[in-house]
Design an enzyme around this catalytic site. Structure first.
Site, PDB file in Angstrom:
ATOM      1  N   ASP A  67      -0.958  -8.748  50.974  1.00 20.36           N
ATOM      2  CA  ASP A  67      -1.661  -8.777  49.468  1.00 20.36           C
ATOM      3  C   ASP A  67      -2.804  -9.013  49.001  1.00 20.36           C
ATOM      4  OD1 ASP A  67      -0.407 -10.491  49.302  1.00 20.36           O
ATOM      5  OD2 ASP A  67       1.478 -10.427  48.024  1.00 20.36           O
ATOM      6  N   ASN A 135      12.284 -12.316  42.405  1.00 19.06           N
ATOM      7  CA  ASN A 135      13.138 -10.834  42.262  1.00 19.06           C
ATOM      8  C   ASN A 135      13.502 -10.140  43.415  1.00 19.06           C
ATOM      9  OD1 ASN A 135      10.789 -10.344  43.084  1.00 19.06           O
ATOM     10  ND2 ASN A 135      10.325  -9.069  40.187  1.00 19.06           N
ATOM     11  N   HIS A 137      11.240  -9.221  45.765  1.00 17.43           N
ATOM     12  CA  HIS A 137       9.908  -8.621  46.456  1.00 17.43           C
ATOM     13  C   HIS A 137       9.375  -8.928  47.190  1.00 17.43           C
ATOM     14  CE1 HIS A 137       6.359 -11.234  43.427  1.00 17.43           C
ATOM     15  NE2 HIS A 137       6.501 -11.845  44.852  1.00 17.43           N
ATOM     16  N   GLU A 142       7.600  -4.818  44.333  1.00 18.01           N
ATOM     17  CA  GLU A 142       8.255  -5.114  43.319  1.00 18.01           C
ATOM     18  C   GLU A 142      10.021  -4.555  43.302  1.00 18.01           C
ATOM     19  OE1 GLU A 142       7.712  -7.939  41.519  1.00 18.01           O
ATOM     20  OE2 GLU A 142       6.060  -7.858  40.786  1.00 18.01           O
TER      21      GLU A 142
HETATM   22  C1  GLP Z   1       4.591 -13.652  45.517  1.00 22.28           C
HETATM   23  C2  GLP Z   1       3.405 -12.510  47.012  1.00 22.28           C
HETATM   24  C3  GLP Z   1       4.915 -12.786  48.084  1.00 22.28           C
HETATM   25  C4  GLP Z   1       4.988 -14.246  48.088  1.00 22.28           C
HETATM   26  C5  GLP Z   1       6.141 -14.250  46.984  1.00 22.28           C
HETATM   27  C6  GLP Z   1       6.536 -15.928  46.799  1.00 22.28           C
HETATM   28  O1  GLP Z   1       3.224 -13.374  44.758  1.00 22.28           O
HETATM   29  N1  GLP Z   1       2.754 -11.592  46.562  1.00 22.28           N
HETATM   30  O2  GLP Z   1       4.231 -12.698  49.131  1.00 22.28           O
HETATM   31  O3  GLP Z   1       6.861 -13.831  49.676  1.00 22.28           O
HETATM   32  O4  GLP Z   1       5.567 -14.111  45.401  1.00 22.28           O
HETATM   33  O5  GLP Z   1       5.412 -16.473  46.515  1.00 22.28           O
HETATM   34  P1  GLP Z   1       6.231 -18.170  46.644  1.00 22.28           P
HETATM   35  O6  GLP Z   1       6.152 -18.236  48.366  1.00 22.28           O
HETATM   36  O7  GLP Z   1       5.268 -18.953  46.035  1.00 22.28           O
HETATM   37  O8  GLP Z   1       8.060 -18.901  46.243  1.00 22.28           O
END
Ligand code: GLP
Length: 252
Positions: A67, A135, A137, A142
């Site tokens: 992404d 959440n 995702h 989402e």
């Molecule tokens: C982000 C990304 C995800 C990621 C998730 C968790 O916003 N788009 O790909 O896995 O949220 O993030 P973190 O690893 O900082 O907890």
């Protein structure tokens, strides 16, 4: 699904990196699906270390990231393109033209999504690294009544914007939209490595891996995939350890 719970984050990083490294060692032209966020940072560091120690080359590897934020140019220090160069690409011998992220700056975002899907269709992912949002995702898919299969533009949930505000000076600066690979593209990967750490992920990890398969928790769709490896630190895995379900848990 093989789930390993690690005592230390160093061990988790090194085992996750070793899985990526062995994928490349076995297939020098491997296609890797990569993730951003705080979860993979230590894994990329360990991968850089292992690659240098074993002289592992990424010269033939192609990468696709999950992404990118809409509206952030690749030079922006919070863009995922910038993150990937800082955390990984600048430290291994991969040619940058073999690394791909959707462009959040494209004038025609729909065309950009279609372009990304065409590339993904021509180069199936061997190993997809995934984190998970609080959440549920994956990428920026989402929770919703219906999920989208292919690459698309998505509105970020207020909770996601708040969670990612720690990387920006102010919450207002967090983009409200992102381009993300869809769930079908993610599930097409031959193998998926899901990583989570921290007590704040324990509930969602349990829900994703043992709860109902539901679009309300996009990570729960991973239960339908034949080759998922899950690596957790003991905080993120603590709700699973008290669970006596038939999960194949490995304590490390
Ligand atoms: C982000 C990304 C995800 C990621 C998730 C968790 O916003 N788009 O790909 O896995 O949220 O993030 P973190 O690893 O900082 O907890």
């Amino acid at each position: 699904m093989r789930i390993t719970i690690f005592d230390s984050n160093e061990e988790l990083d090194s085992r996750a990196a070793a899985l990526i490294a062995s994928t490349v060692a076995e297939r020098p032209a491997a296609v890797l699906g990569l993730a951003t966020g705080s979860t993979p940072v230590g894994i990329y560091k360990a991968l850089i270390r292992q690659a240098s120690q074993t002289k592992l080359s990424f010269a033939g590897v192609t990468t696709y990231n999950l992404d990118e934020y809409v509206g952030l140019p690749p030079e922006h220090d919070q863009s995922y393109a910038y993150y990937m160069r800082q955390q990984l690409f600048d430290h291994i011998d991969i040619p940058l033209e073999q690394t791909h992220l959707p462009s959040g700056m494209a004038a025609d975002l729909a065309a950009e999504c279609a372009r990304y899907d065409r590339m993904l269709a021509s180069q199936p992912i061997d190993l997809q690294l995934l984190g998970v949002g609080h959440n549920g995702h994956i990428g920026f898919n989402e929770p919703a009544e219906a999920l989208v299969g292919g690459t698309h533009v998505t509105d970020l949930e207020p909770a996601t914007i708040a969670a990612n505000a720690r990387f920006f000076e102010r919450e207002e600066l967090v983009p409200r939209q992102a381009i993300t690979m869809g769930v079908a593209s993610i599930l097409k990967a031959r193998q998926i490595l899901l990583v989570a750490r921290g007590a704040d992920k324990a509930q969602i990890v349990k829900q994703a891996l043992t709860g109902p398969i539901s679009t309300a928790c996009p990570a729960s769709l991973l239960q339908t995939h034949a080759h998922v490896t899950v690596m957790l630190d003991k905080e993120a895995g603590k709700e699973l350890m008290s669970d006596d379900s038939a999960l194949h848990l490995v304590y490390s």
